[in-house]
Design an enzyme around this catalytic site. Structure first.
Site, PDB file in Angstrom:
ATOM      1  N   TYR A 156      30.287  59.895  53.451  1.00 18.53           N
ATOM      2  CA  TYR A 156      29.579  60.405  54.629  1.00 18.53           C
ATOM      3  C   TYR A 156      30.551  61.174  55.530  1.00 18.53           C
ATOM      4  O   TYR A 156      30.263  62.276  56.008  1.00 18.53           O
ATOM      5  CB  TYR A 156      28.948  59.218  55.361  1.00 18.53           C
ATOM      6  CG  TYR A 156      28.437  59.487  56.762  1.00 18.53           C
ATOM      7  CD1 TYR A 156      27.226  60.132  56.983  1.00 18.53           C
ATOM      8  CD2 TYR A 156      29.149  59.036  57.882  1.00 18.53           C
ATOM      9  CE1 TYR A 156      26.754  60.337  58.274  1.00 18.53           C
ATOM     10  CE2 TYR A 156      28.682  59.229  59.163  1.00 18.53           C
ATOM     11  CZ  TYR A 156      27.480  59.895  59.358  1.00 18.53           C
ATOM     12  OH  TYR A 156      27.018  60.094  60.635  1.00 18.53           O
ATOM     13  N   LYS A 199      22.749  50.101  62.966  1.00 17.56           N
ATOM     14  CA  LYS A 199      24.169  49.926  63.272  1.00 17.56           C
ATOM     15  C   LYS A 199      24.367  48.606  64.025  1.00 17.56           C
ATOM     16  O   LYS A 199      23.403  47.946  64.391  1.00 17.56           O
ATOM     17  CB  LYS A 199      24.674  51.121  64.073  1.00 17.56           C
ATOM     18  CG  LYS A 199      24.635  52.403  63.235  1.00 17.56           C
ATOM     19  CD  LYS A 199      25.113  53.619  63.968  1.00 17.56           C
ATOM     20  CE  LYS A 199      24.180  54.029  65.052  1.00 17.56           C
ATOM     21  NZ  LYS A 199      22.831  54.386  64.618  1.00 17.56           N
TER      22      LYS A 199
HETATM   23  P1  NAD Z   1      18.552  59.157  62.527  1.00 19.05           P
HETATM   24  O1  NAD Z   1      18.633  58.699  61.110  1.00 19.05           O
HETATM   25  O2  NAD Z   1      17.732  58.344  63.472  1.00 19.05           O
HETATM   26  O3  NAD Z   1      18.039  60.658  62.586  1.00 19.05           O
HETATM   27  C1  NAD Z   1      18.253  61.583  61.555  1.00 19.05           C
HETATM   28  C2  NAD Z   1      16.920  62.207  61.224  1.00 19.05           C
HETATM   29  O4  NAD Z   1      17.124  63.193  60.194  1.00 19.05           O
HETATM   30  C3  NAD Z   1      15.908  61.191  60.662  1.00 19.05           C
HETATM   31  O5  NAD Z   1      14.754  61.141  61.475  1.00 19.05           O
HETATM   32  C4  NAD Z   1      15.593  61.723  59.287  1.00 19.05           C
HETATM   33  O6  NAD Z   1      14.239  61.561  58.879  1.00 19.05           O
HETATM   34  C5  NAD Z   1      15.945  63.195  59.425  1.00 19.05           C
HETATM   35  N1  NAD Z   1      16.169  63.807  58.126  1.00 19.05           N
HETATM   36  C6  NAD Z   1      16.953  63.335  57.122  1.00 19.05           C
HETATM   37  N2  NAD Z   1      16.843  64.139  56.048  1.00 19.05           N
HETATM   38  C7  NAD Z   1      15.979  65.140  56.397  1.00 19.05           C
HETATM   39  C8  NAD Z   1      15.453  66.246  55.693  1.00 19.05           C
HETATM   40  N3  NAD Z   1      15.796  66.506  54.428  1.00 19.05           N
HETATM   41  N4  NAD Z   1      14.581  67.061  56.333  1.00 19.05           N
HETATM   42  C9  NAD Z   1      14.204  66.792  57.618  1.00 19.05           C
HETATM   43  N5  NAD Z   1      14.674  65.750  58.319  1.00 19.05           N
HETATM   44  C10 NAD Z   1      15.543  64.927  57.714  1.00 19.05           C
HETATM   45  O7  NAD Z   1      20.053  59.288  63.033  1.00 19.05           O
HETATM   46  P2  NAD Z   1      20.633  59.490  64.505  1.00 19.05           P
HETATM   47  O8  NAD Z   1      21.329  58.243  64.877  1.00 19.05           O
HETATM   48  O9  NAD Z   1      19.588  60.071  65.390  1.00 19.05           O
HETATM   49  O10 NAD Z   1      21.761  60.581  64.200  1.00 19.05           O
HETATM   50  C11 NAD Z   1      21.548  61.964  64.432  1.00 19.05           C
HETATM   51  C12 NAD Z   1      22.751  62.738  63.913  1.00 19.05           C
HETATM   52  O11 NAD Z   1      23.937  62.277  64.564  1.00 19.05           O
HETATM   53  C13 NAD Z   1      23.011  62.592  62.420  1.00 19.05           C
HETATM   54  O12 NAD Z   1      23.463  63.828  61.922  1.00 19.05           O
HETATM   55  C14 NAD Z   1      24.120  61.574  62.339  1.00 19.05           C
HETATM   56  O13 NAD Z   1      24.893  61.698  61.170  1.00 19.05           O
HETATM   57  C15 NAD Z   1      24.911  61.910  63.596  1.00 19.05           C
HETATM   58  N6  NAD Z   1      25.676  60.759  64.075  1.00 19.05           N
HETATM   59  C16 NAD Z   1      25.029  59.692  64.610  1.00 19.05           C
HETATM   60  C17 NAD Z   1      25.766  58.600  65.053  1.00 19.05           C
HETATM   61  C18 NAD Z   1      25.107  57.399  65.659  1.00 19.05           C
HETATM   62  O14 NAD Z   1      25.821  56.468  66.043  1.00 19.05           O
HETATM   63  N7  NAD Z   1      23.782  57.366  65.790  1.00 19.05           N
HETATM   64  C19 NAD Z   1      27.162  58.615  64.956  1.00 19.05           C
HETATM   65  C20 NAD Z   1      27.784  59.717  64.379  1.00 19.05           C
HETATM   66  C21 NAD Z   1      27.022  60.806  63.966  1.00 19.05           C
HETATM   67  N1  GDD Z   2      25.427  47.412  60.867  1.00 19.71           N
HETATM   68  C1  GDD Z   2      25.952  46.202  61.025  1.00 19.71           C
HETATM   69  N2  GDD Z   2      25.149  45.118  60.928  1.00 19.71           N
HETATM   70  N3  GDD Z   2      27.275  46.090  61.264  1.00 19.71           N
HETATM   71  C2  GDD Z   2      27.782  44.872  61.427  1.00 19.71           C
HETATM   72  C3  GDD Z   2      26.994  43.701  61.351  1.00 19.71           C
HETATM   73  C4  GDD Z   2      25.610  43.840  61.091  1.00 19.71           C
HETATM   74  O1  GDD Z   2      24.846  42.884  61.013  1.00 19.71           O
HETATM   75  N4  GDD Z   2      27.800  42.634  61.567  1.00 19.71           N
HETATM   76  C5  GDD Z   2      29.031  43.112  61.762  1.00 19.71           C
HETATM   77  N5  GDD Z   2      29.024  44.460  61.661  1.00 19.71           N
HETATM   78  C6  GDD Z   2      30.233  45.300  61.738  1.00 19.71           C
HETATM   79  C7  GDD Z   2      30.396  46.241  60.534  1.00 19.71           C
HETATM   80  O2  GDD Z   2      30.913  45.519  59.424  1.00 19.71           O
HETATM   81  C8  GDD Z   2      31.377  47.244  61.081  1.00 19.71           C
HETATM   82  O3  GDD Z   2      32.691  46.808  60.904  1.00 19.71           O
HETATM   83  C9  GDD Z   2      31.043  47.280  62.590  1.00 19.71           C
HETATM   84  O4  GDD Z   2      30.167  46.159  62.840  1.00 19.71           O
HETATM   85  C10 GDD Z   2      30.331  48.544  63.018  1.00 19.71           C
HETATM   86  O5  GDD Z   2      29.273  48.773  62.111  1.00 19.71           O
HETATM   87  P1  GDD Z   2      28.172  49.923  62.326  1.00 19.71           P
HETATM   88  O6  GDD Z   2      27.780  49.955  63.754  1.00 19.71           O
HETATM   89  O7  GDD Z   2      27.089  49.699  61.330  1.00 19.71           O
HETATM   90  O8  GDD Z   2      28.902  51.248  61.869  1.00 19.71           O
HETATM   91  P2  GDD Z   2      30.312  51.968  62.193  1.00 19.71           P
HETATM   92  O9  GDD Z   2      30.697  51.895  63.628  1.00 19.71           O
HETATM   93  O10 GDD Z   2      31.317  51.470  61.229  1.00 19.71           O
HETATM   94  O11 GDD Z   2      29.908  53.453  61.837  1.00 19.71           O
HETATM   95  C11 GDD Z   2      28.840  54.035  62.594  1.00 19.71           C
HETATM   96  O12 GDD Z   2      29.342  54.884  63.558  1.00 19.71           O
HETATM   97  C12 GDD Z   2      29.821  56.107  63.085  1.00 19.71           C
HETATM   98  C13 GDD Z   2      30.364  56.908  64.233  1.00 19.71           C
HETATM   99  O13 GDD Z   2      31.239  56.179  65.007  1.00 19.71           O
HETATM  100  C14 GDD Z   2      27.861  54.656  61.636  1.00 19.71           C
HETATM  101  O14 GDD Z   2      26.590  54.770  62.272  1.00 19.71           O
HETATM  102  C15 GDD Z   2      28.210  56.019  61.200  1.00 19.71           C
HETATM  103  O15 GDD Z   2      27.059  56.660  60.677  1.00 19.71           O
HETATM  104  C16 GDD Z   2      28.683  56.817  62.393  1.00 19.71           C
HETATM  105  O16 GDD Z   2      29.069  58.091  61.963  1.00 19.71           O
END
Ligand code: NAD
Ligand code: GDD
Length: 336
Positions: A156, A199
């Site tokens: 990712y 998350k």
């Molecule tokens: P989310 O999964 O809630 O939203 C992403 C949306 O993209 C979903 O609704 C999904 O249906 C849509 N999508 C996926 N594939 C698609 C396709 N082929 N066509 C149309 N729509 C499609 O995630 P989010 O938390 O709202 O994240 C938004 C963006 O921010 C993402 O690019 C994610 O990687 C990035 N991001 C989020 C976080 C976080 O903590 N939430 C952290 C780092 C980066």
């Molecule tokens: N999801 C989840 N669920 N995480 C847990 C849990 C649980 O029940 N218990 C402990 N954790 C711990 C995970 O093992 C990890 O070490 C930490 O909590 C954070 O997990 P997440 O919040 O799921 O993800 P992340 O912070 O490692 O990564 C997220 O943030 C990135 C940006 O900072 C992801 O959402 C990525 O998509 C995003 O890009």
């Protein structure tokens, strides 16, 4: 009336059915934008205020003629195949994550050029940062300039880094104005809270909301791994400031208040009023430590997050408690 409509700024939000995209649509509408949302799905938890909403697949290049024209001022690209540690860090979804998100980014950029769109926002991630700077939970280094030599700890993260370079290339060769934010773990109401893509903040809120006082919850790992968490309204504020700015380099959008997952669990427990035992079990963990370094964004945009973690978690917990209660009382709601 017509003249008034013509002066409205027009925005397309890709991923408008998702967590941050949905909040961004609300924000853009409150600022007076005309907004078109697009996603594979309509928002799950509340009505979209977008002026128009297309349910469609952004991997399909033929969709873009319906979405874009030279009258579109801003494209916000938030669509991605993504989730939390349970979805991204097991290795089971790597091919789909890379393939689906890369196709979307390739299509969005080409279509923006073809349709004369001037300015595009891209949501990158803290997952671009190298593993070797995130081994010590107390001293991670996520300054923007440390991203190379590259060593993201997940596919990712590699796709996000590739996409950042793609946006930069389109900016260099086609004059597209691109703005790139590296989001650090965004949380808040209406985020994914069950199903495997949630998350840590939402997962812990759900587990604690569902537990009986005096019972136990499970967390993955020893809980000493660290992260920072940014409330979604703050994220959207930073996105808007970035989009209106002249800042062409990728910037962190996150909180710089780093806490351990044990502290996160204790904070949510305090909010819930429950006393629970924590069982620490094996699970996907990602990097050992991560924190947003906000030096660059503060200098460039004058932005720093205001909402404190306890306040953000209180509103998130209240929303998730409501979801858990609805699920318990409504047999038609899918279980987690
Ligand atoms: P989310 O999964 O809630 O939203 C992403 C949306 O993209 C979903 O609704 C999904 O249906 C849509 N999508 C996926 N594939 C698609 C396709 N082929 N066509 C149309 N729509 C499609 O995630 P989010 O938390 O709202 O994240 C938004 C963006 O921010 C993402 O690019 C994610 O990687 C990035 N991001 C989020 C976080 C976080 O903590 N939430 C952290 C780092 C980066
Ligand atoms: N999801 C989840 N669920 N995480 C847990 C849990 C649980 O029940 N218990 C402990 N954790 C711990 C995970 O093992 C990890 O070490 C930490 O909590 C954070 O997990 P997440 O919040 O799921 O993800 P992340 O912070 O490692 O990564 C997220 O943030 C990135 C940006 O900072 C992801 O959402 C990525 O998509 C995003 O890009």
């Amino acid at each position: 009336m017509k003249a008034e409509t013509e002066t409205l700024k027009r925005a397309v939000v890709c991923g408008a059915g998702g967590f941050i995209g949905h909040h961004l649509v609300n924000r853009l509408k409150s600022e007076g934008f005309w907004v078109l949302g697009v996603d594979l799905k309509y928002p799950e938890f509340s009505h979209s205020v977008a002026d128009s909403f297309i349910v469609g697949d952004l991997r399909d290049p033929s969709l873009y003629d319906k979405l874009l024209s030279s009258e579109i001022d801003h494209v916000y690209q938030l669509a991605a195949d993504m989730g939390g540690a349970g979805y991204l860090f097991t290795g089971d979804n790597d091919a789909d994550v890379m393939h689906n998100s890369a196709l979307i980014n390739l299509n969005v950029l080409q279509a923006c050029v073809q349709h004369g769109v001037q300015r595009v926002f891209y949501s990158s991630s803290a997952c671009v940062y190298p593993t070797y700077n995130q081994l010590d939970p107390d001293n991670p280094n996520c300054k923007e300039a440390t991203v190379y030599p590259a060593e993201p700890d997940s596919e990712y993260g590699w796709e996000k880094l590739f996409a950042e370079r793609l946006y930069e290339s389109f900016s260099r060769n086609y004059g597209l104005e691109t703005r790139v934010a590296r989001f650090h773990n965004i949380y808040g109401p209406e985020g994914t809270w069950c199903g495997g893509k949630e998350k840590a903040p939402a997962a812990l809120c759900r587990k604690i909301a569902a537990a009986m006082n005096g019972g136990a919850i499970e967390i993955w790992g020893d809980g000493r791994q660290t992260r920072s968490f940014l409330y979604v309204a703050e994220c959207v504020e930073a996105v808007r400031r970035l989009m209106e700015s002249d800042c062409r380099e990728p910037v962190n959008v996150g909180s710089d208040r780093m806490i351990s997952i044990n502290e996160l669990a204790a904070t949510v427990m305090r909010i819930s009023g429950k006393t629970l035992k924590i069982n620490r079990i094996d699970g996907p963990q990602g990097v050992r430590g991560r924190n947003s370094d906000n030096t660059l964004i503060e200098a460039r945009l004058g932005w720093r997050p205001g909402t404190d973690l306890e306040a953000g978690l209180r509103s998130t917990y209240a929303w998730i408690l409501d979801q858990v209660t609805q699920q318990l009382t409504n047999p038609e709601m899918p279980s987690c």
